[in-house]
Motif scaffolding. Sequence first.
Motif, PDB file in Angstrom:
ATOM      1  N   ILE A 298       0.877  -1.179   0.000  1.00 60.03           N
ATOM      2  CA  ILE A 298       0.000   0.000   0.000  1.00 60.03           C
ATOM      3  C   ILE A 298       0.912   1.226   0.000  1.00 60.03           C
ATOM      4  N   ASP A 299       0.963   1.925  -1.133  1.00 59.63           N
ATOM      5  CA  ASP A 299       1.845   3.085  -1.191  1.00 59.63           C
ATOM      6  C   ASP A 299       1.188   4.292  -0.520  1.00 59.63           C
ATOM      7  N   PHE A 300       1.910   5.390  -0.462  1.00 58.69           N
ATOM      8  CA  PHE A 300       1.436   6.571   0.253  1.00 58.69           C
ATOM      9  C   PHE A 300       0.091   7.062  -0.284  1.00 58.69           C
ATOM     10  N   TYR A 301      -0.058   7.071  -1.602  1.00 55.45           N
ATOM     11  CA  TYR A 301      -1.280   7.624  -2.182  1.00 55.45           C
ATOM     12  C   TYR A 301      -2.471   6.687  -1.975  1.00 55.45           C
ATOM     13  N   ALA A 302      -2.223   5.375  -2.036  1.00 55.34           N
ATOM     14  CA  ALA A 302      -3.295   4.419  -1.739  1.00 55.34           C
ATOM     15  C   ALA A 302      -3.677   4.488  -0.256  1.00 55.34           C
ATOM     16  N   PHE A 303      -2.673   4.653   0.614  1.00 54.36           N
ATOM     17  CA  PHE A 303      -2.949   4.812   2.045  1.00 54.36           C
ATOM     18  C   PHE A 303      -3.786   6.061   2.291  1.00 54.36           C
ATOM     19  N   SER A 304      -3.415   7.177   1.659  1.00 50.13           N
ATOM     20  CA  SER A 304      -4.159   8.429   1.820  1.00 50.13           C
ATOM     21  C   SER A 304      -5.598   8.281   1.334  1.00 50.13           C
ATOM     22  N   GLU A 305      -5.772   7.538   0.241  1.00 48.18           N
ATOM     23  CA  GLU A 305      -7.117   7.303  -0.282  1.00 48.18           C
ATOM     24  C   GLU A 305      -7.959   6.514   0.716  1.00 48.18           C
ATOM     25  N   ARG A 306      -7.367   5.481   1.302  1.00 51.22           N
ATOM     26  CA  ARG A 306      -8.099   4.682   2.289  1.00 51.22           C
ATOM     27  C   ARG A 306      -8.485   5.510   3.509  1.00 51.22           C
ATOM     28  N   ALA A 307      -7.604   6.418   3.898  1.00 47.59           N
ATOM     29  CA  ALA A 307      -7.842   7.214   5.103  1.00 47.59           C
ATOM     30  C   ALA A 307      -8.639   8.482   4.826  1.00 47.59           C
ATOM     31  N   SER A 308      -9.052   8.674   3.575  1.00 47.59           N
ATOM     32  CA  SER A 308      -9.667   9.957   3.212  1.00 47.59           C
ATOM     33  C   SER A 308     -11.012  10.205   3.874  1.00 47.59           C
ATOM     34  N   LEU A 309     -11.630   9.166   4.425  1.00 43.64           N
ATOM     35  CA  LEU A 309     -12.914   9.372   5.100  1.00 43.64           C
ATOM     36  C   LEU A 309     -12.763  10.033   6.465  1.00 43.64           C
ATOM     37  N   ILE A 310     -11.540  10.442   6.821  1.00 42.98           N
ATOM     38  CA  ILE A 310     -11.402  11.350   7.964  1.00 42.98           C
ATOM     39  C   ILE A 310     -12.173  12.635   7.707  1.00 42.98           C
ATOM     40  N   ASN A 311     -12.498  12.901   6.437  1.00 46.08           N
ATOM     41  CA  ASN A 311     -13.233  14.111   6.071  1.00 46.08           C
ATOM     42  C   ASN A 311     -14.730  14.001   6.343  1.00 46.08           C
ATOM     43  N   GLU A 312     -15.184  12.823   6.769  1.00 42.37           N
ATOM     44  CA  GLU A 312     -16.604  12.586   7.045  1.00 42.37           C
ATOM     45  C   GLU A 312     -16.718  12.059   8.480  1.00 42.37           C
ATOM     46  N   SER A 313     -17.139  12.916   9.395  1.00 40.46           N
ATOM     47  CA  SER A 313     -17.082  12.531  10.812  1.00 40.46           C
ATOM     48  C   SER A 313     -17.871  11.275  11.164  1.00 40.46           C
ATOM     49  N   PRO A 314     -19.009  10.959  10.525  1.00 40.10           N
ATOM     50  CA  PRO A 314     -19.672   9.704  10.881  1.00 40.10           C
ATOM     51  C   PRO A 314     -18.827   8.464  10.589  1.00 40.10           C
ATOM     52  N   ALA A 315     -17.848   8.596   9.693  1.00 41.29           N
ATOM     53  CA  ALA A 315     -17.023   7.441   9.325  1.00 41.29           C
ATOM     54  C   ALA A 315     -15.782   7.308  10.207  1.00 41.29           C
ATOM     55  N   TRP A 316     -15.571   8.206  11.145  1.00 41.05           N
ATOM     56  CA  TRP A 316     -14.347   8.182  11.942  1.00 41.05           C
ATOM     57  C   TRP A 316     -14.104   6.844  12.657  1.00 41.05           C
ATOM     58  N   PRO A 317     -15.097   6.198  13.245  1.00 42.19           N
ATOM     59  CA  PRO A 317     -14.805   4.911  13.900  1.00 42.19           C
ATOM     60  C   PRO A 317     -14.231   3.873  12.941  1.00 42.19           C
ATOM     61  N   GLU A 318     -14.757   3.817  11.703  1.00 40.86           N
ATOM     62  CA  GLU A 318     -14.256   2.849  10.730  1.00 40.86           C
ATOM     63  C   GLU A 318     -12.838   3.193  10.294  1.00 40.86           C
ATOM     64  N   VAL A 319     -12.563   4.492  10.131  1.00 36.18           N
ATOM     65  CA  VAL A 319     -11.202   4.904   9.787  1.00 36.18           C
ATOM     66  C   VAL A 319     -10.232   4.449  10.871  1.00 36.18           C
ATOM     67  N   ALA A 320     -10.594   4.678  12.129  1.00 38.94           N
ATOM     68  CA  ALA A 320      -9.715   4.288  13.245  1.00 38.94           C
ATOM     69  C   ALA A 320      -9.493   2.776  13.272  1.00 38.94           C
ATOM     70  N   LYS A 321     -10.536   2.004  12.998  1.00 32.83           N
ATOM     71  CA  LYS A 321     -10.396   0.542  12.974  1.00 32.83           C
ATOM     72  C   LYS A 321      -9.430   0.107  11.880  1.00 32.83           C
TER      73      LYS A 321
END
Length: 505
Positions: A298-321
């Motif tokens: 998983i390169d930096f840009y793919a990692f950033s894409e996966r973590a991009s839902l930090i921009n949507e607060s309802p998704a924060w628990p899933e991002v943290a998991k």
Amino acid sequence: MRRKRRAVGFAVAAALTVAAAVTVTQTAMADPAAEIDWKPCKDADGDVECGTIEVPVDYAKPDGKKIKIGLAKRAATNPEARVGSLMVDPGGPGGSGVDMVKGSKIGSKQLQEKFDFIGFDPRGINTSTQIKCDEEQLAAARSVGVPTTKKKFAKLAKANKKLADGCRKLTGPLFDHADNLHTVEDIESARKALGDEKLNFLGYSYGTLMGQQYAEKYPKNIRSMVLDGNMDHSIESPWEFASTETAAVERNFNSFAKWCDETKDCALYGEDTTKVYGELRDAARAGKLKDPENGDPIDFYAFSERASLINESPAWPEVAKDLKVLRDGKGQLKLDGKAKAEPVEYVFQSMFCSDWDVSIKNFGEWRDITDRLAEEYPNTQWSSYVGTLTSCIGDPVKTTNPQAPLEIDGAPPLVMIGNLNDYATVYEWSEVAAEQSGATLITYEGYGHTIYGRGVECVDKPVESYLIDLEVPDSGLSCESQETPGGGDSGRRSGAPGTGPWAGR
């Protein structure tokens, strides 16, 4: 409901000095079809009709080759109380107003009683004459990804040019006449064909640029206009574009990290979220981060894409998991980081690169931008929307609608909306567009991209009072966030950042 906006954490883009205004070419208008042949739409939710109008490919040559512009109509439910038509565009390049009107009812019951909702497909898209591209050439350009070396930069420039040439061959002259200035003329042609004396327009995301430039060209032909999630077409440079996009993501990450560090239900509670994220980010940059399920890197840009839902607060628990799974090296990732399937219809390169002079001249300039992003925004270091700039590397399309401050003279009061934590059309862009146009800006203090129609009464009610009765909202109106971190679906209008309403890469 609040009357005073909260301060934003960094300087508004309006403070930037614009070197010179670019004169928008005034093009000749051709008479549109006198009547639209409305017929029932296929696969529509309810009683919706579809039709087309014929317009010139090039409005400077009104007697030349013609194309079709697709429309859909959901008629006012109370014809006796009908105010007129309300044209809607959900944003693009790639957004379909026809599909939006076919697929759902818009606004309140009262608004539906008063207006025929008219879905508008910009040229090149969906039910309008399409821009066609070679699927293999499109896949080849996308497969290069974000260029991280001089060799990859050169490869992408070559692939972009090959893609554009292939699109021209398949599409014809429409490919080089898909800028927003032509779209503005198409909107005016549609207004005339509908028989409306004045235009009512609701535009989201990239659709706001359509509305802004229509107001510049035809200010006296407007009755009402609401623009939600505004573009700032006065941005001067690729760096300014990249910086404002990434600043919003960095700000949202800091909110996410604070929430996670203070919330026991967060999967990373007590572990210093910023540190965990930083270690994973650095591992991705070093080529050492892997998918625990299959061992794929998983390169930096793919990692950033996966973590991009930090921009949507309802998704924060899933991002943290997901971050915990990556940190621990075991478990199953929940968030999708894979690229979406590529359609043969592809308008982004033609439209975006003709509307924005953001060409990156060489790898050194690109590397300076990405290095500076990493320095100024140390946590996230990137926004997926910065990737839109890569579509124009190699100058595959001539910029025919370059940036300039808005100059609107003679229009009625306009209304704009901006989400304080918007990650796509960032809040500062809406502030700049409102200041330049004189529009009244409604601020929503929450997350996500665009907000009207998502059930926030503080936003929806004044917007609909304006559309129906032309009652202009109070200046400085600001609406409290209604999102709850981890509270379920955010109601996003689009997909994850980078696959949303106008992202091209």
